[in-house]
Design a protein around this motif. Structure first.
Motif, PDB file in Angstrom:
ATOM      1  N   UNK A  45       0.778  -1.137  -0.264  1.00  0.00           N
ATOM      2  CA  UNK A  45      -0.013  -0.280   0.633  1.00  0.00           C
ATOM      3  C   UNK A  45       0.917   0.827  -0.422  1.00  0.00           C
ATOM      4  N   UNK A  46       0.762   1.751  -1.250  1.00  0.00           N
ATOM      5  CA  UNK A  46       1.950   2.982  -1.023  1.00  0.00           C
ATOM      6  C   UNK A  46       1.563   3.991  -0.443  1.00  0.00           C
ATOM      7  N   UNK A  47       0.315   3.941  -0.094  1.00  0.00           N
ATOM      8  CA  UNK A  47      -0.344   5.469   1.102  1.00  0.00           C
ATOM      9  C   UNK A  47      -1.374   4.856   2.144  1.00  0.00           C
ATOM     10  N   UNK A  48      -2.007   5.933   3.202  1.00  0.00           N
ATOM     11  CA  UNK A  48      -2.705   5.565   3.616  1.00  0.00           C
ATOM     12  C   UNK A  48      -3.970   5.364   2.498  1.00  0.00           C
ATOM     13  N   UNK A  49      -4.037   6.221   2.574  1.00  0.00           N
ATOM     14  CA  UNK A  49      -5.742   6.296   1.474  1.00  0.00           C
ATOM     15  C   UNK A  49      -5.362   4.514   0.342  1.00  0.00           C
ATOM     16  N   UNK A  50      -4.814   4.176   0.288  1.00  0.00           N
ATOM     17  CA  UNK A  50      -4.762   2.734  -0.463  1.00  0.00           C
ATOM     18  C   UNK A  50      -4.997   1.873   0.666  1.00  0.00           C
ATOM     19  N   UNK A  51      -3.754   1.991   1.619  1.00  0.00           N
ATOM     20  CA  UNK A  51      -4.752   1.335   2.784  1.00  0.00           C
ATOM     21  C   UNK A  51      -5.978   1.012   3.129  1.00  0.00           C
ATOM     22  N   UNK A  52      -6.999   1.812   3.266  1.00  0.00           N
ATOM     23  CA  UNK A  52      -7.887   2.720   3.718  1.00  0.00           C
ATOM     24  C   UNK A  52      -8.772   1.797   2.030  1.00  0.00           C
ATOM     25  N   UNK A  53      -9.310   1.548   0.993  1.00  0.00           N
ATOM     26  CA  UNK A  53      -9.507   1.786  -0.205  1.00  0.00           C
ATOM     27  C   UNK A  53      -9.177   0.196  -0.580  1.00  0.00           C
ATOM     28  N   UNK A  54      -8.164  -0.173   0.616  1.00  0.00           N
ATOM     29  CA  UNK A  54      -7.975  -1.938  -0.026  1.00  0.00           C
ATOM     30  C   UNK A  54      -8.467  -2.651   0.814  1.00  0.00           C
ATOM     31  N   UNK A  55      -8.749  -1.866   2.397  1.00  0.00           N
ATOM     32  CA  UNK A  55      -9.397  -2.117   3.076  1.00  0.00           C
ATOM     33  C   UNK A  55     -10.779  -2.544   3.523  1.00  0.00           C
ATOM     34  N   UNK A  56     -11.637  -1.424   2.598  1.00  0.00           N
ATOM     35  CA  UNK A  56     -12.934  -1.440   2.262  1.00  0.00           C
ATOM     36  C   UNK A  56     -13.134  -1.987   0.955  1.00  0.00           C
ATOM     37  N   UNK A  57     -12.699  -2.186  -0.061  1.00  0.00           N
ATOM     38  CA  UNK A  57     -12.335  -3.281  -0.729  1.00  0.00           C
ATOM     39  C   UNK A  57     -12.782  -5.073  -0.865  1.00  0.00           C
ATOM     40  N   UNK A  58     -11.977  -5.075   0.570  1.00  0.00           N
ATOM     41  CA  UNK A  58     -11.480  -6.614   1.104  1.00  0.00           C
ATOM     42  C   UNK A  58     -13.105  -6.769   2.159  1.00  0.00           C
ATOM     43  N   UNK A  59     -12.784  -6.095   2.507  1.00  0.00           N
ATOM     44  CA  UNK A  59     -14.418  -6.301   3.026  1.00  0.00           C
ATOM     45  C   UNK A  59     -15.719  -6.624   2.636  1.00  0.00           C
ATOM     46  N   UNK A  60     -16.242  -5.665   1.749  1.00  0.00           N
ATOM     47  CA  UNK A  60     -16.514  -5.994   0.272  1.00  0.00           C
ATOM     48  C   UNK A  60     -16.532  -7.294  -0.126  1.00  0.00           C
ATOM     49  N   UNK A  61     -15.396  -7.669  -0.610  1.00  0.00           N
ATOM     50  CA  UNK A  61     -15.075  -9.038  -0.893  1.00  0.00           C
ATOM     51  C   UNK A  61     -15.290 -10.041  -0.382  1.00  0.00           C
ATOM     52  N   UNK A  62     -15.330  -9.910   1.283  1.00  0.00           N
ATOM     53  CA  UNK A  62     -15.125 -10.961   2.085  1.00  0.00           C
ATOM     54  C   UNK A  62     -16.740 -11.185   2.899  1.00  0.00           C
ATOM     55  N   UNK A  63     -17.702  -9.967   2.736  1.00  0.00           N
ATOM     56  CA  UNK A  63     -19.009 -10.006   2.872  1.00  0.00           C
ATOM     57  C   UNK A  63     -19.901 -10.811   1.683  1.00  0.00           C
ATOM     58  N   UNK A  64     -19.145 -10.367   0.482  1.00  0.00           N
ATOM     59  CA  UNK A  64     -19.776 -11.391  -0.778  1.00  0.00           C
ATOM     60  C   UNK A  64     -19.678 -13.134  -0.658  1.00  0.00           C
ATOM     61  N   UNK A  65     -18.196 -13.355   0.012  1.00  0.00           N
ATOM     62  CA  UNK A  65     -18.050 -14.161  -0.063  1.00  0.00           C
ATOM     63  C   UNK A  65     -19.408 -15.417   0.914  1.00  0.00           C
ATOM     64  N   UNK A  66     -18.959 -14.316   2.568  1.00  0.00           N
ATOM     65  CA  UNK A  66     -20.601 -14.228   3.418  1.00  0.00           C
ATOM     66  C   UNK A  66     -21.533 -14.888   2.688  1.00  0.00           C
ATOM     67  N   UNK A  67     -21.941 -14.036   1.798  1.00  0.00           N
ATOM     68  CA  UNK A  67     -23.496 -14.452   1.615  1.00  0.00           C
ATOM     69  C   UNK A  67     -23.602 -15.282   0.734  1.00  0.00           C
ATOM     70  N   UNK A  68     -22.219 -15.757  -0.152  1.00  0.00           N
ATOM     71  CA  UNK A  68     -22.615 -16.811  -1.416  1.00  0.00           C
ATOM     72  C   UNK A  68     -22.790 -17.899  -0.800  1.00  0.00           C
ATOM     73  N   UNK A  69     -22.353 -18.803   1.205  1.00  0.00           N
ATOM     74  CA  UNK A  69     -21.764 -18.887   1.728  1.00  0.00           C
ATOM     75  C   UNK A  69     -23.592 -19.657   2.473  1.00  0.00           C
ATOM     76  N   UNK A  70     -23.596 -18.570   3.036  1.00  0.00           N
ATOM     77  CA  UNK A  70     -24.852 -18.252   3.588  1.00  0.00           C
ATOM     78  C   UNK A  70     -26.096 -18.643   2.822  1.00  0.00           C
TER      79      UNK A  70
END
Length: 136
Positions: A45-70
């Motif tokens: 992550x080249x910056x704090x902004x990129x870190x936060x963007x990555x955190x949001x993207x991964x949170x959404x991706x993970x939610x989608x995985x939990x949704x698919x499992x459910x």
């Protein structure tokens, strides 16, 4: 290996936000919490902004995985959405949606678009399944 370090950094960022607040989220603090050098963090992550963007993207991706499992468990999209939400709140995922959104709101409101796009996907899926969602 690179993916596991990236994941470790995102988990550290999420934990710092939830435990200490958004003001304590620094690249140095995340690197220290993850046991990675600051240079190692900057590789992912080249910056704090990129870190936060990555955190949001991964949170959404993970939610989608939990949704698919459910969905595989229940067969109902509505029940699955609620179950995935509860599971994420219970900490069954690696990231906390509250910490991700808080970081986005506090640092870069443009990142909220990720959540808006995901919500539109949800609305589209519900419409395909015959539900009509109305905002009061």
């Amino acid at each position: 290996m690179a993916n596991s370090k990236r994941k470790l950094l995102l988990e550290a960022a999420s934990a710092i936000i939830m435990e200490q607040g958004i003001r304590r989220l620094t690249l140095e603090e995340v690197a220290a919490r993850a046991g990675v050098s600051k240079g190692g963090l900057l590789y992912h992550f080249a910056s704090k902004d990129e870190l936060i963007k990555g955190l949001n993207e991964e949170t959404i991706r993970e939610f989608r995985e939990l949704l698919q499992q459910a969905l595989e468990e229940t067969g109902s999209y509505t029940k699955s959405y609620l179950l995935a939400t509860v599971r994420q709140l219970e900490g069954l995922g690696h990231y906390n949606a509250s910490s991700s959104m808080l970081a986005a709101i506090a640092t870069n409101m443009d990142l909220i678009q990720l959540w808006e796009d995901d919500y539109q996907r949800f609305r589209s899926e519900m419409t395909k399944r015959g539900f009509r969602l109305r905002l009061a």
